[in-house]
Design an enzyme around this catalytic site. Structure first.
Site, PDB file in Angstrom:
ATOM      1  N   HIS A 269       0.817  -1.334  -0.193  1.00 31.29           N
ATOM      2  CA  HIS A 269       0.027  -0.157  -0.129  1.00 31.29           C
ATOM      3  C   HIS A 269       0.897   1.341  -0.170  1.00 31.29           C
ATOM      4  CE1 HIS A 269      -3.483   2.522   1.702  1.00 31.29           C
ATOM      5  NE2 HIS A 269      -3.862   1.822   0.597  1.00 31.29           N
ATOM      6  N   HIS A 498      -8.423  10.998  -0.235  1.00 28.71           N
ATOM      7  CA  HIS A 498      -7.676   9.767  -0.278  1.00 28.71           C
ATOM      8  C   HIS A 498      -6.358   9.787   0.661  1.00 28.71           C
ATOM      9  CE1 HIS A 498      -5.290   6.516  -2.156  1.00 28.71           C
ATOM     10  NE2 HIS A 498      -6.535   5.903  -1.958  1.00 28.71           N
TER      11      HIS A 498
END
Length: 613
Positions: A269, A498
């Protein structure tokens, strides 16, 4: 595991953030069903009364939207027009059947990353019958760029990008991304990927891109950098990996390095750029993937290093280190991949002077750690840094902790299981004070249904906010912590976040004790969880962020910059927090966005509704 309810049928995602409901070792999860943007169906009662969604009628003017998620690899190749909101009961009833035919968005088995791969359902004539299901050919060379049709992304104006040295806040080197559709002043001092990779910042020779990499970003990245060697560090497997490799066939300078995911249900990630120039070397740690959707209408953040010069020949092994030991920690993080392809980059970093770095690196890498290694990664790494490099403040029990994120994992049946039991202990650490601390306020920022509905992207923005009904129903206690996404100070109230940030703020919200920007969402997979009577910590995923502490900037606290845009030539010592302070609590009618239940009572800014299949 599929479930049926009044919300329709869905399959539980193998999201890295849903680690609280993992199947037994050795089992696999089935591919998630697809939610759709479509006409509204009759009013649906939510599975849990406390999660009932009752949006107000839409009257927000339309701006450009976007949608997607990195791992939505099964989205169909062809992309049709979205269905608009209509109140006709007969049509709504037909939509319910249409939804069951499996048309619509492809859910992700990733936590939150975006790639614009959702598929919209076309508006069927009222008297037509659904055509039989036809097996779609998987898109190999191309994936749809947005859920709103191929003409969705509007061209940014020419003055959107920097043509001369931009006016930037070089004190903190923390920047937001540019957002299409905002007033120009809110993009002054923000950066786009095209700006970052322009010759204004250096003559690029070679680069490493860590994170999800989309081959549709050609106008921003490839035209400027793809004629230079690039190494892509990714976590894709099987079909996704094969697709990535195939898409790179037209780019001979691209190489791939696959991150090892040794613990089940972890994800890769991290988002980072390593840029090697003729003039030196630069590191950028950010929250955006290299995909078009992430750089269009979402709120993102980044730390961009200074241009690091090359060390003189014959320099010692410890030369070029910063007071924050950033060089050592970056080398340790890259070494954790155990990847031969990164060795040459490890050597290059050793040859450069990183001494001007003022931030601390906070990373996560998959593994189970004991002893002193427990403090190398995850939230225990953050705790150690806060213990060593911050100072207690008077009345610290009244200094709130703020966490802001775009995805939520399983926290447990009550707050003591992880959130208050260990994570809050980390977040409330201030120096070496041994006094017994009372629990300070904790504010968690996560968009509400109304925030998503009225966003620039509309409901499709919710595809990058993957909080599932299965997880939410088991931790209703968590929702009392929630606060709205409001960012009027940065012009980004309608650009869904985000970005992920965590901080400790004064009771009057004018000072920061520390600030962290990171890829890590609110999950045990990202931050790690203690095991074996607190003698071991287990981390599932790769994450990376940077920590700002006042002492590294010769300050006692960071003053909060209330109006960070537009950035002016007169430097300000204020820190540009990306959202409004103080945060706004959920009202009695606000509900957190949950991505796999319907929102059909009111249309979004583009006249669409959201109905999971």
């Amino acid at each position: 595991m599929s479930q049926d309810s009044q919300h329709g049928k869905w399959t539980i995602s193998s999201s890295d953030d849903d680690d609280g409901d993992l199947p037994p070792s050795g089992t696999t999860t089935s591919k998630p069903q697809r939610p759709v943007v479509s006409k509204p169906s009759p009013k649906l009662e939510p599975a849990t009364a406390s999660l009932e969604v009752k949006p107000e009628p839409a009257n927000t003017p339309v701006s450009a939207p976007v949608m997607g998620s990195e791992a939505r690899q099964s989205a169909a190749k062809n992309q049709l027009n979205p269905v608009k909101y209509e109140s006709s009961p007969s049509v709504a009833g037909k939509r319910k059947k249409d939804v069951s035919d499996g048309l619509g968005w492809a859910l992700s088995d990733s936590d939150d990353e975006t790639d614009g791969k959702r598929k919209c359902v076309s508006n069927l004539p009222k008297n037509s019958t659904p055509s039989p299901k036809v097996k779609k050919v998987k898109a190999e060379n191309e994936r749809p760029p947005s859920p709103h049709g191929r003409l969705y992304y509007i061209d940014e104006p020419e003055d959107f990008y920097e043509s001369s040295d931009p006016c930037l806040n070089d004190i903190y080197r923390f920047y937001l991304n540019k957002v299409t559709g905002l007033d120009k002043k809110y993009n002054s001092g923000a950066l786009h990927i095209r700006d970052i990779l322009s010759p204004l910042f250096g003559t690029l020779k070679e680069s490493v891109q860590v994170g999800h990499f989309g081959f549709q970003l050609s106008s921003q990245y490839y035209q400027q950098a793809m004629n230079r060697p690039v190494l892509i560090v990714h976590g894709d497997k099987r079909e996704a990996k094969a697709r990535l490799v195939q898409q790179a066939q037209g780019f001979p300078h691209v190489r791939f390095c696959q991150a090892k995911l040794d613990i089940a249900f972890g994800t890769h990630h991290t988002k980072m750029m390593l840029l090697w120039y003729e003039e030196g070397f630069r590191v950028i740690i950010l929250t955006s993937n290299l995909i078009r959707a992430d750089w269009y209408q979402k709120t993102q953040g980044m730390w961009m290093s200074p241009l690091f010069p090359r060390l003189p020949e014959g320099s010692s092994a410890t030369a070029g280190e910063s007071p924050t030991f950033f060089k050592r920690d970056l080398l340790e993080y890259l070494a954790s991949y155990r990847a031969p392809d990164l060795e040459e980059w490890i050597q290059r970093i050793k040859e450069h002077d990183l001494s001007k770095t003022r931030v601390y690196l906070v990373g996560s890498t998959p593994g189970r750690y004991v002893g002193s290694d427990m403090e190398r990664w995850g939230h225990l790494r953050l705790r150690k840094l806060l213990y060593d490099h911050t100072e207690p403040v008077p009345g610290e029990e009244k200094w709130p902790v703020i966490g802001q994120f775009s995805s939520i994992g399983s926290m447990g049946l009550d707050k003591t299981k992880w959130l208050a039991g260990e994570f809050q202990c980390t977040m409330t650490t201030l120096g070496k004070s041994s006094s017994l601390r009372s629990d300070p306020p904790v504010h968690l920022l996560y968009p509400s249904v109304e925030d998503v509905r009225t966003s620039l992207e509309g409901y499709p923005a919710g595809g990058s906010l993957p909080y599932s009904i299965q997880t939410a129903q088991k931790q209703l206690w968590l929702h009392s912590y929630f606060h709205r996404w409001k960012a009027n100070s940065t012009g980004r109230s309608h650009a869904m976040p985000h970005i992920k940030t965590y901080m400790r703020v004064s009771p009057d919200f004018t000072e920061l004790a520390w600030f962290l920007v990171t890829s890590a969402n609110l999950s045990k997979a990202a931050w790690g969880a203690l095991e074996k009577n607190n003698t071991q910590v287990m981390v599932r995923s790769y994450e990376l962020g940077v920590l700002y502490v006042p002492s590294a900037f010769y300050m006692k606290t960071f003053p909060v910059h209330k109006n960070p845009f537009p950035v002016s030539s007169s430097s300000s010592s204020g820190f540009p927090v990306p959202f409004d302070l103080p945060p706004t609590s959920y009202s009695s009618t606000d509900k957190p966005w949950i991505w796999n239940i319907p929102y059909s009572q009111a249309p979004d800014t583009h006249g669409n509704v959201w109905v999971p299949s």
